[in-house]
Design a protein around this motif. Structure first.
Motif, mmCIF file in Angstrom:
data_model
loop_
_atom_site.group_PDB
_atom_site.id
_atom_site.type_symbol
_atom_site.label_atom_id
_atom_site.label_comp_id
_atom_site.label_asym_id
_atom_site.label_seq_id
_atom_site.Cartn_x
_atom_site.Cartn_y
_atom_site.Cartn_z
ATOM 1 N N LEU A 45 40.850 47.516 41.990
ATOM 2 C CA LEU A 45 40.634 48.041 42.839
ATOM 3 C C LEU A 45 40.016 49.046 42.752
ATOM 4 C CD1 LEU A 45 42.358 47.199 46.211
ATOM 5 C CD2 LEU A 45 39.588 46.237 45.457
ATOM 6 N N ASP A 90 46.208 44.967 45.640
ATOM 7 C CA ASP A 90 45.915 43.281 45.683
ATOM 8 C C ASP A 90 46.810 42.494 46.542
ATOM 9 O OD1 ASP A 90 43.842 44.379 44.152
ATOM 10 O OD2 ASP A 90 45.576 44.462 41.954
ATOM 11 N N THR A 114 38.309 39.886 45.871
ATOM 12 C CA THR A 114 37.966 40.547 44.720
ATOM 13 C C THR A 114 38.144 39.771 43.644
ATOM 14 O OG1 THR A 114 39.199 42.442 44.519
ATOM 15 C CG2 THR A 114 39.457 41.824 42.468
ATOM 16 N N ASP A 211 40.002 40.507 36.964
ATOM 17 C CA ASP A 211 39.124 40.746 37.967
ATOM 18 C C ASP A 211 37.748 41.044 36.767
ATOM 19 O OD1 ASP A 211 38.771 44.321 39.392
ATOM 20 O OD2 ASP A 211 40.311 43.942 37.967
ATOM 21 N N TRP A 242 41.199 33.869 43.509
ATOM 22 C CA TRP A 242 40.533 35.579 44.226
ATOM 23 C C TRP A 242 42.059 35.914 45.265
ATOM 24 C CZ3 TRP A 242 39.486 35.548 49.423
ATOM 25 C CH2 TRP A 242 39.869 33.867 50.747
ATOM 26 N N PHE A 279 32.529 43.322 43.222
ATOM 27 C CA PHE A 279 33.377 42.231 43.881
ATOM 28 C C PHE A 279 32.404 41.380 45.458
ATOM 29 C CE2 PHE A 279 35.429 46.414 42.165
ATOM 30 C CZ PHE A 279 36.282 45.876 42.266
#
Length: 287
Positions: A45, A90, A114, A211, A242, A279
């Protein structure tokens, strides 16, 4: 004629005053927001956090935001210890997940969807693997690329260290819970998404996972069961690997922290910068 001209000028002046007053009011409202926000946790992230930080600070110059990433588990740990205001994670750390107990007292704020991908060094020459093949590779039972349609070469497995949210998501959703191998001459662990990117790009015959924001032309993002890791396939339900990205806070967020989270959740950011970073907006997923 002069009367009409004067009335027109007066109307324009009034309109300009109203418009200027509105702009001043918005700027004033923004400038009232102040404070310091510390974000720690998920490296997956981190690109989103850094982009949002830059945009939010331009709108709110009295708010200072610092962000670091040492893995998802450090996010809620840092919030619980009072080191960070936001723990990027996550998974929903307020709930039990495989390997981690719930962090009680923390609130999970969704900020993104994600997509994760299995990736190989560009020299591998394999473009798609099945779930069973991935399970075999990451458990160590399959150790040569020729056994999955590639060339005769040892498979180098690159794994994320324990505590990684990407690791948790990949194990649950790509490997259906199958355990990872943990040692061997052809096994390596890395600490962050950035480290994974570098390792895969520079290690011939290597496989790992990451990711989508980190995927480059120097690696191959594999199809899984012949389904490509794309935003469209996540949204239509055909690609399963995801997860939601969360900002964990101690209780409900308030003040500048609340405003920052709401900015990331806003339609402007979700459909703009967030999508450009690969994203997926929260609104794109079915409830």
């Amino acid at each position: 004629m002069k009367t009409k001209w004067f009335k027109g000028l007066a109307f324009a002046a009034i309109a300009l005053t109203v418009a200027f007053g509105s702009i001043t009011s918005v700027a004033s409202a923004s400038s009232k927001l102040s404070g310091r926000i510390v974000v720690n946790g998920s490296s997956a992230l981190l690109p989103l956090t850094l982009q949002a930080k830059n945009e939010f600070q331009k709108l709110n110059p009295k708010v200072k935001i610092s962000a670091s990433a040492a893995g998802s588990v450090t996010g809620p740990q840092s919030v619980r210890k009072g080191i960070a205001d936001i723990g990027a994670c996550d998974w929903d750390a307020s709930l039990d997940v495989p390997g981690f107990k719930a962090f009680t007292g923390l609130v999970a704020n969704k900020v993104a969807v994600t997509p994760f991908a299995a990736i190989t060094n560009s020299n591998v020459g394999v473009s798609s693997l099945t779930t069973a093949q991935l399970q075999g590779i990451f458990s160590g039972k399959i150790s040569n690329w020729k056994d999955v349609g590639g060339k005769d070469a040892d498979i180098i497995v690159i794994n994320r260290a324990f505590g990684s949210g990407t690791r948790v998501n990949f194990q649950v959703k790509a490997l259906n819970g199958t355990d990872y191998m943990t040692k061997g001459d052809n096994y390596k662990e890395v600490k962050s998404s950035g480290d994974m990117k570098t390792a895969i790009e520079t290690t011939p015959n290597a496989i790992g996972y990451i990711d989508l924001v980190y995927v480059t032309s120097k690696m191959t993002a594999l199809k899984i069961n012949n389904v490509a890791p794309t935003a469209a396939n996540v949204i239509n339900g055909s690609y399963k690997v995801w997860g939601y990205g969360y900002y964990m806070t101690k209780g409900q967020p308030t003040g500048a922290v609340k405003a920052f989270i709401e900015y990331i959740q806003s339609a402007k950011f979700q459909n703009g910068s967030l999508k450009k970073l690969k994203f997926i907006p929260l609104s794109a997923m079915k409830k």
